[in-house]
Design an enzyme around this catalytic site. Structure first.
Site, short mmCIF file in Angstrom:
data_model
loop_
_atom_site.label_atom_id
_atom_site.label_comp_id
_atom_site.label_asym_id
_atom_site.label_seq_id
_atom_site.Cartn_x
_atom_site.Cartn_y
_atom_site.Cartn_z
NE ARG A 46 -2.36 0.74 3.67
CZ ARG A 46 -1.63 1.35 4.61
NH1 ARG A 46 -1.18 2.59 4.42
NH2 ARG A 46 -1.34 0.74 5.73
CE1 TYR A 98 -17.05 10.90 -16.62
CE2 TYR A 98 -15.81 11.04 -14.57
CZ TYR A 98 -16.60 10.32 -15.45
OH TYR A 98 -16.94 9.03 -15.16
CG ASP A 173 -9.12 15.72 -16.23
OD1 ASP A 173 -8.40 15.05 -17.01
OD2 ASP A 173 -10.14 15.25 -15.71
CE LYS A 198 -12.02 7.49 -19.39
NZ LYS A 198 -12.04 7.14 -17.98
#
Length: 380
Positions: A46, A98, A173, A198
């Protein structure tokens, strides 16, 4: 090195012991300590994992940031960045952002005490007018999703820097263009975020998110949030992201070439009333786009002439796939009003231009003549 070379050599020979060209998948939760008080630099996955570290270092190098952080999804990356701010802080956000970004702000973070103003960030006057004494960040999408509006990153960072009372972070972004075409940190932005599902991974086979910052102190804060909340990217998905990343330049080059040809074809179609693509000569903000990016990307949207056409097109396409997401090698078509932006109120969508006649294309690497032929028969 040129950006294409840096992309192709991402994660090259990170395992110095074996010289493996491909970064190994370190599928382990924990690591053995050599002795008490001594660590290899890895204790628990982690906190850090060698496979994740390789992709984080690669993205940081491509975005020219101090460090990057890989998360379990793009929304996890956005959540981590929003956790930098406290109740009473004010944020300015791109209005046609978005839908997931809108949802988390309106339905979660405003309930936790953040205040948000949505503005047209392609208009620097609106950004300046939205400033408040409590403003701590400006979050841009450029080009926006799905209307392809262009924000002037340099102008917005100048507005933020002129606010001497307190630092205002500029967050960009960069999902639509990727570091191959646009590097906001070099233009003055403080933080870059990506839905790595993406263009970065590029094959519609992994969910992931990235955050990159240029200031070491800010990176330390983001790293603390990543470790404390635990929304990290696992080693297998880190490897998939790294593998996909290596072909980013080739993929996006072809996607952009296809997108421009399709956009030009759509502008002449009798059943299409509007095309949104930054590469078109009459696209608003094209000059700004060319001043801050190396291209126009592979995303475009278009408005059809009749309300019955979207359902017909989505039913009839064969090469294009009716699916959410974007940036993969396969061409996808999306109906934003009922998919990606459904959480935005209908009256707001209509005001912004996200209408029931708007379709969005994520252009893939197929032969462009096949894509155009598919659109032609679907639009009949």
């Amino acid at each position: 090195m040129k950006i294409s070379t840096k992309i192709a050599q991402s994660g090259l020979v990170t395992d110095k012991t074996t010289g493996a060209i491909s970064t190994p998948v370190y599928q382990t939760a924990t690591f053995r300590h050599p002795e008490l008080g001594c660590s290899t630099g890895y204790d628990y996955s982690r906190s850090q994992n060698p496979t994740r570290k390789a992709v984080e270092e690669a993205i940081a190098a491509l975005e020219e940031g101090h460090a990057s952080f890989a998360f379990a999804s793009g929304m996890a990356a956005i959540t981590a960045i929003l956790m930098l701010y406290r109740p009473g802080d004010h944020l300015i956000i791109t209005e046609d952002c978005y839908g997931g970004t809108y949802r988390i702000l309106e339905q979660l973070f405003t309930q936790l005490g953040l205040s948000v103003t949505f503005v047209d960030t392609s208009d620097t006057h609106q950004v300046r007018q939205a400033l408040q004494p409590s403003t701590k960040a400006i979050l841009l999408e450029t080009p926006t999703n799905p209307l392809m509006k262009i924000a002037d990153i340099r102008a917005v960072t100048s507005i933020a820097c002129a606010n001497n009372a307190q630092p205002i972070h500029v967050i960009v972004d960069n999902t639509f263009l990727s570091p191959y075409l646009q590097r906001p940190l070099t233009l003055g932005a403080d933080i870059v975020i990506h839905s790595g599902s993406k263009y970065l991974s590029g094959h519609n086979d992994v969910i992931c998110g990235l955050a990159v910052a240029r200031d070491p102190a800010l990176c330390e804060k983001i790293g603390f949030i990543q470790n404390a909340t635990g929304a990290i990217l696992g080693p297998q998905d880190s490897w998939l992201l790294l593998r996909g990343l290596k072909t980013l330049a080739l993929r996006l080059r072809q996607q952009e070439e296809n997108a421009l040809a399709i956009a030009k074809w759509l502008t002449a179609h009798p059943n299409v009333t509007k095309v949104y693509y930054p590469g078109l000569a009459d696209h608003p903000g094209r000059e700004i786009q060319e001043s801050q990016a190396a291209g126009y990307g592979g995303m475009l949207s278009f408005v059809v002439a009749h309300p019955h056409l979207p359902a017909q097109v989505l039913r009839k396409v064969k090469v294009l796939q009716f699916a959410e997401s974007l940036g993969g090698v396969e061409s996808l078509i999306t109906f934003p009003a009922v998919q990606t932006h459904a959480d935005i109120p209908a009256d707001t969508r209509e005001r912004l231009g996200i209408s029931d006649c708007l379709l969005r294309l994520s252009v893939g690497i197929e032969d462009v003549e096949d894509i155009i032929a598919d659109l032609a028969q679907a639009l009949e």
